[in-house]
Design a protein around this motif. Sequence first.
Motif, mmCIF file in Angstrom:
data_model
loop_
_atom_site.group_PDB
_atom_site.id
_atom_site.type_symbol
_atom_site.label_atom_id
_atom_site.label_comp_id
_atom_site.label_asym_id
_atom_site.label_seq_id
_atom_site.Cartn_x
_atom_site.Cartn_y
_atom_site.Cartn_z
ATOM 1 N N SER A 60 0.591 -1.369 0.026
ATOM 2 C CA SER A 60 -0.085 0.060 0.095
ATOM 3 C C SER A 60 0.879 1.120 0.009
ATOM 4 O O SER A 60 0.186 2.302 -0.464
ATOM 5 C CB SER A 60 -1.085 0.035 1.128
ATOM 6 O OG SER A 60 -0.270 -0.012 2.510
ATOM 7 N N ALA A 61 2.171 1.104 0.559
ATOM 8 C CA ALA A 61 2.876 2.330 0.367
ATOM 9 C C ALA A 61 3.746 2.492 -0.963
ATOM 10 O O ALA A 61 4.762 3.052 -0.970
ATOM 11 C CB ALA A 61 3.961 2.257 1.451
ATOM 12 N N PHE A 62 3.436 1.893 -1.870
ATOM 13 C CA PHE A 62 3.972 1.897 -3.289
ATOM 14 C C PHE A 62 4.423 3.403 -3.740
ATOM 15 O O PHE A 62 3.594 4.264 -3.582
ATOM 16 C CB PHE A 62 2.882 1.281 -4.322
ATOM 17 C CG PHE A 62 3.676 1.139 -5.683
ATOM 18 C CD1 PHE A 62 4.433 0.096 -5.979
ATOM 19 C CD2 PHE A 62 3.429 2.148 -6.697
ATOM 20 C CE1 PHE A 62 5.012 0.006 -7.127
ATOM 21 C CE2 PHE A 62 3.991 2.088 -7.790
ATOM 22 C CZ PHE A 62 4.764 0.701 -8.155
ATOM 23 N N SER A 63 5.661 3.577 -3.831
ATOM 24 C CA SER A 63 6.406 4.826 -4.400
ATOM 25 C C SER A 63 7.735 4.467 -4.972
ATOM 26 O O SER A 63 8.004 3.271 -4.977
ATOM 27 C CB SER A 63 6.349 5.639 -3.161
ATOM 28 O OG SER A 63 7.209 5.187 -2.200
ATOM 29 N N LEU A 64 8.337 5.439 -5.220
ATOM 30 C CA LEU A 64 9.644 5.360 -5.762
ATOM 31 C C LEU A 64 10.421 4.637 -4.445
ATOM 32 O O LEU A 64 11.423 3.722 -5.068
ATOM 33 C CB LEU A 64 10.413 6.762 -6.588
ATOM 34 C CG LEU A 64 11.747 6.598 -6.947
ATOM 35 C CD1 LEU A 64 11.635 5.449 -8.079
ATOM 36 C CD2 LEU A 64 11.984 7.775 -7.382
ATOM 37 N N VAL A 65 10.483 5.051 -3.498
ATOM 38 C CA VAL A 65 11.219 4.334 -2.419
ATOM 39 C C VAL A 65 10.912 3.021 -2.105
ATOM 40 O O VAL A 65 11.770 2.222 -2.117
ATOM 41 C CB VAL A 65 10.963 5.225 -1.242
ATOM 42 C CG1 VAL A 65 11.696 4.807 -0.036
ATOM 43 C CG2 VAL A 65 11.140 6.699 -1.226
ATOM 44 N N TRP A 66 9.665 2.591 -2.259
ATOM 45 C CA TRP A 66 9.118 1.275 -2.116
ATOM 46 C C TRP A 66 9.931 0.515 -3.340
ATOM 47 O O TRP A 66 10.391 -0.686 -2.835
ATOM 48 C CB TRP A 66 7.731 1.302 -2.336
ATOM 49 C CG TRP A 66 7.209 -0.111 -2.078
ATOM 50 C CD1 TRP A 66 6.743 -0.665 -1.010
ATOM 51 C CD2 TRP A 66 6.877 -1.201 -2.924
ATOM 52 N NE1 TRP A 66 6.291 -2.099 -1.104
ATOM 53 C CE2 TRP A 66 6.219 -2.325 -2.442
ATOM 54 C CE3 TRP A 66 7.198 -1.312 -4.495
ATOM 55 C CZ2 TRP A 66 6.249 -3.472 -2.926
ATOM 56 C CZ3 TRP A 66 6.621 -2.601 -5.159
ATOM 57 C CH2 TRP A 66 6.298 -3.355 -4.567
#
Length: 131
Positions: A60-66
């Motif tokens: 659910s925290a999908f991002s570039l950092v993820w």
Amino acid sequence: MILSIIALLGGIIAASPVIIAKKPNAKELIDKITPYQGWIGVVLAVLGLIGIIQMILHLSAFSLVWLIGLAASVVQFVVGFLLGYGLISQYVLEKNETAKEKGQQLRLKLMKYQIPAGIVLIVLAVLSLVL
């Protein structure tokens, strides 16, 4: 910080053919850490597997950092599996011939990625130490 140093050592061992080709005097340093290759590999494989599981659980925290975290975990697992295969085979896969055979097949498929994965792991470890 200790985990980043272990990742750096694993990356150096995995990419050692390229490093030695560019800097022949690095062979002495690499020869000093090579006896610990199996244990460094097992630690990296376990950390990589834990990281992959954590990334999946935190989808659910999908991002570039993820994505970077997932990539780093996959690279850690691949390098760790390749470096620690001898110990993994000896202590985990020895009792099950099918698992041992599948592990060897996976190892052979991943061998062509050892040097590039080692270089990526070095870069990621240095970045984590600096940041």
